[in-house]
Design a protein around this motif. Structure first.
Motif, short mmCIF file in Angstrom:
data_model
loop_
_atom_site.label_atom_id
_atom_site.label_comp_id
_atom_site.label_asym_id
_atom_site.label_seq_id
_atom_site.Cartn_x
_atom_site.Cartn_y
_atom_site.Cartn_z
N ASP A 268 0.86 -1.17 0.00
CA ASP A 268 0.00 0.00 0.00
C ASP A 268 0.90 1.23 0.00
O ASP A 268 1.50 1.57 1.02
CB ASP A 268 -0.93 0.01 1.21
N ASN A 269 0.99 1.88 -1.14
CA ASN A 269 1.90 3.01 -1.29
C ASN A 269 1.54 4.18 -0.37
O ASN A 269 2.42 4.84 0.18
CB ASN A 269 1.91 3.50 -2.74
N GLN A 270 0.26 4.40 -0.17
CA GLN A 270 -0.17 5.53 0.65
C GLN A 270 0.21 5.32 2.11
O GLN A 270 0.72 6.24 2.77
CB GLN A 270 -1.68 5.73 0.54
N ILE A 271 0.00 4.11 2.63
CA ILE A 271 0.35 3.84 4.03
C ILE A 271 1.86 3.84 4.21
O ILE A 271 2.37 4.31 5.23
CB ILE A 271 -0.29 2.53 4.50
N ALA A 272 2.58 3.33 3.22
CA ALA A 272 4.05 3.39 3.29
C ALA A 272 4.51 4.84 3.40
O ALA A 272 5.43 5.16 4.17
CB ALA A 272 4.66 2.72 2.07
N LYS A 273 3.87 5.72 2.64
CA LYS A 273 4.21 7.16 2.71
C LYS A 273 3.86 7.73 4.08
O LYS A 273 4.62 8.54 4.64
CB LYS A 273 3.45 7.91 1.61
N GLU A 274 2.74 7.32 4.66
CA GLU A 274 2.37 7.78 6.00
C GLU A 274 3.42 7.36 7.03
O GLU A 274 3.78 8.13 7.93
CB GLU A 274 1.01 7.23 6.38
N ILE A 275 3.90 6.12 6.90
CA ILE A 275 4.95 5.63 7.80
C ILE A 275 6.21 6.47 7.66
O ILE A 275 6.82 6.89 8.66
CB ILE A 275 5.25 4.14 7.50
N GLU A 276 6.60 6.74 6.44
CA GLU A 276 7.81 7.53 6.20
C GLU A 276 7.66 8.94 6.76
O GLU A 276 8.61 9.49 7.33
CB GLU A 276 8.11 7.54 4.71
N ASP A 277 6.47 9.53 6.64
CA ASP A 277 6.25 10.86 7.21
C ASP A 277 6.34 10.84 8.73
O ASP A 277 6.91 11.76 9.35
CB ASP A 277 4.86 11.38 6.79
N LEU A 278 5.78 9.80 9.34
CA LEU A 278 5.86 9.67 10.80
C LEU A 278 7.31 9.51 11.25
O LEU A 278 7.72 10.10 12.27
CB LEU A 278 5.02 8.49 11.27
N PHE A 279 8.08 8.72 10.53
CA PHE A 279 9.50 8.57 10.88
C PHE A 279 10.24 9.89 10.75
O PHE A 279 11.05 10.26 11.60
CB PHE A 279 10.14 7.50 10.00
N THR A 280 9.96 10.62 9.69
CA THR A 280 10.61 11.92 9.49
C THR A 280 10.28 12.86 10.65
O THR A 280 11.16 13.52 11.21
CB THR A 280 10.15 12.54 8.17
N ASN A 281 9.01 12.90 11.04
CA ASN A 281 8.57 13.81 12.10
C ASN A 281 9.10 13.40 13.47
O ASN A 281 9.17 14.24 14.38
CB ASN A 281 7.04 13.86 12.14
N ASN A 282 9.46 12.11 13.62
CA ASN A 282 9.95 11.62 14.91
C ASN A 282 11.45 11.36 14.93
O ASN A 282 11.97 10.76 15.87
CB ASN A 282 9.19 10.35 15.31
#
Length: 259
Positions: A81-95
């Motif tokens: 799921d490309n969208q959820i993978a992107k959400e994960i990457e955004d969360l990692f970036t923010n944390n």
């Protein structure tokens, strides 16, 4: 909100066996609310930087040898799921979690054996994740914690490994007896998980009885996924042991639910 889970993936033979543990995992998949997607940290995918799978269709990896030929004919054609993978990457970036996207790797047996028992139709998107046994438990916990908000979006977070995993100590002619050292370690772990005693858990290697046997240096990657799963439930910090059994004298089949 869905829980996060730590699930022992045991021997590859679980994929073709019908026993107490496989029946439990099948029932668990039927009991849990159907997730929108599964994020799965696998002991069989190690990397020095956190990897996040971003694929359309997974191939099945047979990362084992010497087993029944039937195992090598099993396929688990999960989609990503490309969208959820992107959400994960955004969360990692923010944390502040360093990561890299992985667009080629398939699902190893630490992932597909568990997923196939829970969701045999392969109809739930999967985002596969690596683990890093060189990080401290605190750092592994932090990675899981960064993803905790996704549980409110019907996303199930699973960490696949084993609380007691010492291949050199396995007794393949299983007589049903469990080695005392394995029980002592697992009992210590259960006690401190129940209290969510992070200071002790983070120092399990020096505090837990028989830690050097239960979590040998060459098998550390199987134990540490539990910290990723715990971190994903940091907001409530409740641990529940759903299942525990042993095979081959000391190989643990533990399932922990964190919420």
């Amino acid at each position: 909100m869905l829980p996060s889970l730590f699930i022992a993936h045991g021997s590859p033979l679980l994929a073709i066996e019908n026993n107490e543990y496989t029946k439990f995992l099948t029932k668990l998949g039927q009991t849990l609310p159907k997730p929108k997607a599964v994020i799965l940290f696998s002991a069989h995918w190690e990397s020095k930087i956190q990897k996040v799978s971003n694929v359309d269709q997974y191939r099945t990896i047979y990362d084992f040898g010497g087993f029944d030929e039937a195992l090598y004919r099993i396929e688990y054609p999960a989609k990503g799921d490309n969208q959820i993978a992107k959400e994960i990457e955004d969360l990692f970036t923010n944390n502040g979690v360093s990561f890299a996207s992985e667009t080629q790797r398939g699902l190893d047996h630490g992932a597909w054996i568990v997923l196939r028992l829970l969701y045999p139709n392969a109809d739930i998107p999967v985002i596969s994740m690596s683990v890093n046994s060189n990080l401290t438990p605190e750092e592994q916990y932090k990675i899981g914690k960064a993803l905790s908000v996704l549980r409110a979006n019907d996303i199930l977070i699973i960490a696949s490994g084993g609380t007691v995993h010492n291949l050199a100590a396995l007794k393949w002619s299983d007589n049903g007896q469990v080695d005392s050292w394995a029980l002592e370690f697992d009992d210590w772990l259960a006690h401190h998980l129940d209290k969510w005693d992070l200071p002790s858990l983070f120092k399990y290697d020096s505090l837990a009885p028989n830690a050097e046997f239960a979590v040998p240096p060459y098998g550390k990657e199987h134990f540490i996924p539990i910290f990723y799963a715990m971190g994903a439930a940091d907001n409530h910090q409740k641990a529940t042991l759903l299942h525990r059994s042993f095979r081959y004298g000391n190989l643990s089949h533990s399932v922990w639910q964190f919420e």
